[in-house]
Design an enzyme around this catalytic site. Structure first.
Site, PDB file in Angstrom:
ATOM      1  N   ALA A  37       0.770  -1.335   0.150  1.00 13.86           N
ATOM      2  CA  ALA A  37      -0.007  -0.030  -0.086  1.00 13.86           C
ATOM      3  C   ALA A  37       0.934   1.089  -0.086  1.00 13.86           C
ATOM      4  O   ALA A  37       2.063   1.110   0.361  1.00 13.86           O
ATOM      5  CB  ALA A  37      -0.842   0.129   1.176  1.00 13.86           C
ATOM      6  N   GLY A  59       0.780  -4.821   1.248  1.00 14.72           N
ATOM      7  CA  GLY A  59      -0.653  -5.185   0.419  1.00 14.72           C
ATOM      8  C   GLY A  59      -0.418  -5.610  -0.993  1.00 14.72           C
ATOM      9  O   GLY A  59      -1.407  -6.212  -1.505  1.00 14.72           O
TER      10      GLY A  59
HETATM   11  N1  DAK Z   1       4.608   3.125  -0.953  1.00 11.07           N
HETATM   12  C1  DAK Z   1       4.925   4.360  -1.496  1.00 11.07           C
HETATM   13  N2  DAK Z   1       6.338   4.597  -2.458  1.00 11.07           N
HETATM   14  C2  DAK Z   1       6.831   3.289  -2.373  1.00 11.07           C
HETATM   15  C3  DAK Z   1       6.478   2.196  -1.832  1.00 11.07           C
HETATM   16  C4  DAK Z   1       5.363   1.985  -1.225  1.00 11.07           C
HETATM   17  N3  DAK Z   1       4.777   1.002  -0.488  1.00 11.07           N
HETATM   18  N4  DAK Z   1       7.515   1.199  -2.136  1.00 11.07           N
HETATM   19  C5  DAK Z   1       8.369   1.702  -2.867  1.00 11.07           C
HETATM   20  N5  DAK Z   1       8.095   3.130  -3.259  1.00 11.07           N
HETATM   21  C6  DAK Z   1       8.629   3.972  -4.046  1.00 11.07           C
HETATM   22  C7  DAK Z   1       9.934   4.401  -3.211  1.00 11.07           C
HETATM   23  O1  DAK Z   1       9.637   5.646  -2.204  1.00 11.07           O
HETATM   24  C8  DAK Z   1      10.816   5.080  -4.446  1.00 11.07           C
HETATM   25  O2  DAK Z   1      10.193   6.532  -4.725  1.00 11.07           O
HETATM   26  P1  DAK Z   1      11.272   7.751  -5.019  1.00 11.07           P
HETATM   27  O3  DAK Z   1      12.147   7.828  -3.804  1.00 11.07           O
HETATM   28  O4  DAK Z   1      12.039   6.935  -6.343  1.00 11.07           O
HETATM   29  O5  DAK Z   1      10.293   8.798  -5.333  1.00 11.07           O
HETATM   30  C9  DAK Z   1      10.362   4.182  -5.419  1.00 11.07           C
HETATM   31  O6  DAK Z   1       9.300   3.729  -5.079  1.00 11.07           O
HETATM   32  C10 DAK Z   1      11.474   3.245  -5.700  1.00 11.07           C
HETATM   33  O7  DAK Z   1      11.835   2.584  -4.527  1.00 11.07           O
HETATM   34  P2  DAK Z   1      13.116   2.204  -3.790  1.00 11.07           P
HETATM   35  O8  DAK Z   1      14.290   3.305  -4.462  1.00 11.07           O
HETATM   36  O9  DAK Z   1      13.189   2.259  -2.592  1.00 11.07           O
HETATM   37  O10 DAK Z   1      13.636   1.030  -4.715  1.00 11.07           O
HETATM   38  P3  DAK Z   1      14.831  -0.203  -4.158  1.00 11.07           P
HETATM   39  O11 DAK Z   1      14.793  -1.100  -5.265  1.00 11.07           O
HETATM   40  O12 DAK Z   1      15.837   0.615  -3.589  1.00 11.07           O
HETATM   41  O13 DAK Z   1      13.869  -0.869  -3.020  1.00 11.07           O
HETATM   42  C11 DAK Z   1      11.770  -1.993  -1.914  1.00 11.07           C
HETATM   43  C12 DAK Z   1      12.594  -1.753  -3.274  1.00 11.07           C
HETATM   44  C13 DAK Z   1      10.706  -2.714  -2.399  1.00 11.07           C
HETATM   45  C14 DAK Z   1      12.637  -3.215  -1.093  1.00 11.07           C
HETATM   46  C15 DAK Z   1      11.537  -0.497  -1.190  1.00 11.07           C
HETATM   47  O14 DAK Z   1      11.113   0.215  -2.099  1.00 11.07           O
HETATM   48  C16 DAK Z   1      10.746  -0.869  -0.064  1.00 11.07           C
HETATM   49  O15 DAK Z   1      11.146  -1.587   1.062  1.00 11.07           O
HETATM   50  N6  DAK Z   1       9.466  -0.513  -0.142  1.00 11.07           N
HETATM   51  C17 DAK Z   1       8.394  -0.591   1.067  1.00 11.07           C
HETATM   52  C18 DAK Z   1       7.903  -1.932   0.908  1.00 11.07           C
HETATM   53  C19 DAK Z   1       6.958  -2.140   2.262  1.00 11.07           C
HETATM   54  O16 DAK Z   1       7.177  -1.612   3.350  1.00 11.07           O
HETATM   55  N7  DAK Z   1       5.909  -2.449   1.879  1.00 11.07           N
HETATM   56  C20 DAK Z   1       4.606  -2.741   2.698  1.00 11.07           C
HETATM   57  C21 DAK Z   1       3.735  -1.279   2.926  1.00 11.07           C
HETATM   58  S1  DAK Z   1       2.548  -1.145   3.991  1.00 11.07           S
HETATM   59  C22 DAK Z   1      -4.978  -2.845   4.479  1.00 11.07           C
HETATM   60  C23 DAK Z   1      -4.773  -3.442   3.256  1.00 11.07           C
HETATM   61  C24 DAK Z   1      -3.424  -3.234   3.140  1.00 11.07           C
HETATM   62  C25 DAK Z   1      -2.432  -2.607   3.775  1.00 11.07           C
HETATM   63  C26 DAK Z   1      -2.863  -2.091   4.834  1.00 11.07           C
HETATM   64  C27 DAK Z   1      -4.104  -2.171   5.242  1.00 11.07           C
HETATM   65  N8  DAK Z   1      -6.390  -2.864   5.059  1.00 11.07           N
HETATM   66  C28 DAK Z   1      -7.702  -3.453   4.168  1.00 11.07           C
HETATM   67  C29 DAK Z   1      -6.686  -2.014   6.204  1.00 11.07           C
HETATM   68  C30 DAK Z   1      -1.127  -2.779   3.375  1.00 11.07           C
HETATM   69  C31 DAK Z   1       0.101  -2.147   3.965  1.00 11.07           C
HETATM   70  C32 DAK Z   1       1.184  -2.193   3.449  1.00 11.07           C
HETATM   71  O17 DAK Z   1       1.446  -2.568   2.386  1.00 11.07           O
END
Ligand code: DAK
Length: 257
Positions: free
Chosen positions: A64, A108
């Site tokens: 997300a 997500g």
């Molecule tokens: N959200 C927003 N932007 C994101 C993102 C995310 N989840 N993941 C990556 N990006 C963006 C980065 O900020 C970066 O943007 P700029 O800095 O270039 O503007 C761009 O995508 C490229 O990412 P990286 O530079 O970080 O790329 P790398 O190859 O170095 O790293 C990575 C890739 C996937 C390991 C890293 O980006 C990362 O750790 N991303 C976050 C992963 C994460 O934590 N995901 C979980 C998010 S929480 C619900 C339903 C669903 C949810 C909640 C509630 N309900 C039904 C109530 C879900 C929650 C989640 O998913």
């Protein structure tokens, strides 16, 4: 303005592609609304028998959108039914939905892939529930669908350590149906989807409903459900056609009724 969700029709298959490459396909309202609208359209289209959901080579979806939700407070999340609205549309689809996952399927993104009926993974795929690193937890089925798919031990490991699981491990533990070389992922997934869509649509739907039931009921209830659905298949013209075609050594011509 960039369209964050693209759709294509390949024969009898509807393809939905998440298209936010600058954010690794992070899921915001526009993306989730777009996916739901595409599912609605393919569900309503009699010519479509199977749906494929995919992302880019680098990411199915990295979760997300963190920027979008970072300032939410409890009352806002509760009152707006945060994310639940529309996220479950894939789950309620009656036609099969295959997730074709290349690169990151995190948070997500992993949850959305698990809402699909099966996952085909590129050999580059990485699955994970890293929400704990953000001070939160999975909220769209991660703590529920992951243990059902891979067992409690591995689900605990993934949700509590935030580590990523590669495609080989995901296949070994039962999360994905097939691992495919990345460059062939879409082609092979579309081929499997065409195979499915070539069968009788009501039978496809009955089988999906029945296998899904195995997840949500006791064995006896599930067996009863299957028996009833099986009996009802004898009411189909397509059952008469399928069996006649076998006896007559020809290809069946299903009419979806
Ligand atoms: N959200 C927003 N932007 C994101 C993102 C995310 N989840 N993941 C990556 N990006 C963006 C980065 O900020 C970066 O943007 P700029 O800095 O270039 O503007 C761009 O995508 C490229 O990412 P990286 O530079 O970080 O790329 P790398 O190859 O170095 O790293 C990575 C890739 C996937 C390991 C890293 O980006 C990362 O750790 N991303 C976050 C992963 C994460 O934590 N995901 C979980 C998010 S929480 C619900 C339903 C669903 C949810 C909640 C509630 N309900 C039904 C109530 C879900 C929650 C989640 O998913």
């Amino acid at each position: 303005m960039t369209q964050v969700v693209l759709t294509e029709v390949h024969g009898k298959v509807g393809l939905i592609r998440i298209n936010r490459p600058e954010a690794l396909n992070a899921l915001n309202n526009d993306v989730v609304d777009g996916i739901a609208a595409a599912v609605d359209a393919f569900e309503a289209d009699e010519n479509i028998g199977c749906i494929v959901l995919t992302g880019s080579e680098k990411a199915f979806a990295a979760g997300a959108d963190i920027g979008f939700m970072k300032d939410f407070d409890y009352m806002h999340a509760y009152k707006t039914d945060f994310i639940t609205r529309n996220w479950e549309r894939i789950k309620t689809a009656r036609k099969p939905v295959i997730a074709a996952v290349s690169g990151f399927a995190l948070g997500g993104g992993c949850e959305m892939a698990m809402m699909c009926d099966m996952i085909f993974a590129a050999d580059t795929a990485k699955f994970g529930q890293p929400e704990i690193k953000l001070g939160t937890m999975p909220g769209a089925g991660g703590t529920q669908r992951l243990p059902r798919a891979v067992g409690k031990a591995k689900a605990m490991d993934l949700c509590l350590t935030a580590r990523m699981m590669d495609a080989a491990e995901a296949e070994k533990s039962g999360l994905v149906a097939r691992v495919i070389p990345a460059e062939q992922l879409l082609e092979d997934t579309l081929k499997a989807a065409q195979t499915i869509a070539g069968f009788s649509l009501p039978v496809i739907m009955m089988i999906k409903e029945s296998v899904s039931r195995a997840y949500e009921s006791s064995l006896n209830e599930g067996l009863l459900f299957e028996r009833r659905a099986f009996h009802s298949s004898f009411a189909l013209e397509d059952q008469k056609e399928g069996m006649a075609a076998f006896i007559e050594k020809r290809k069946p011509a299903f009419k979806n009724r």
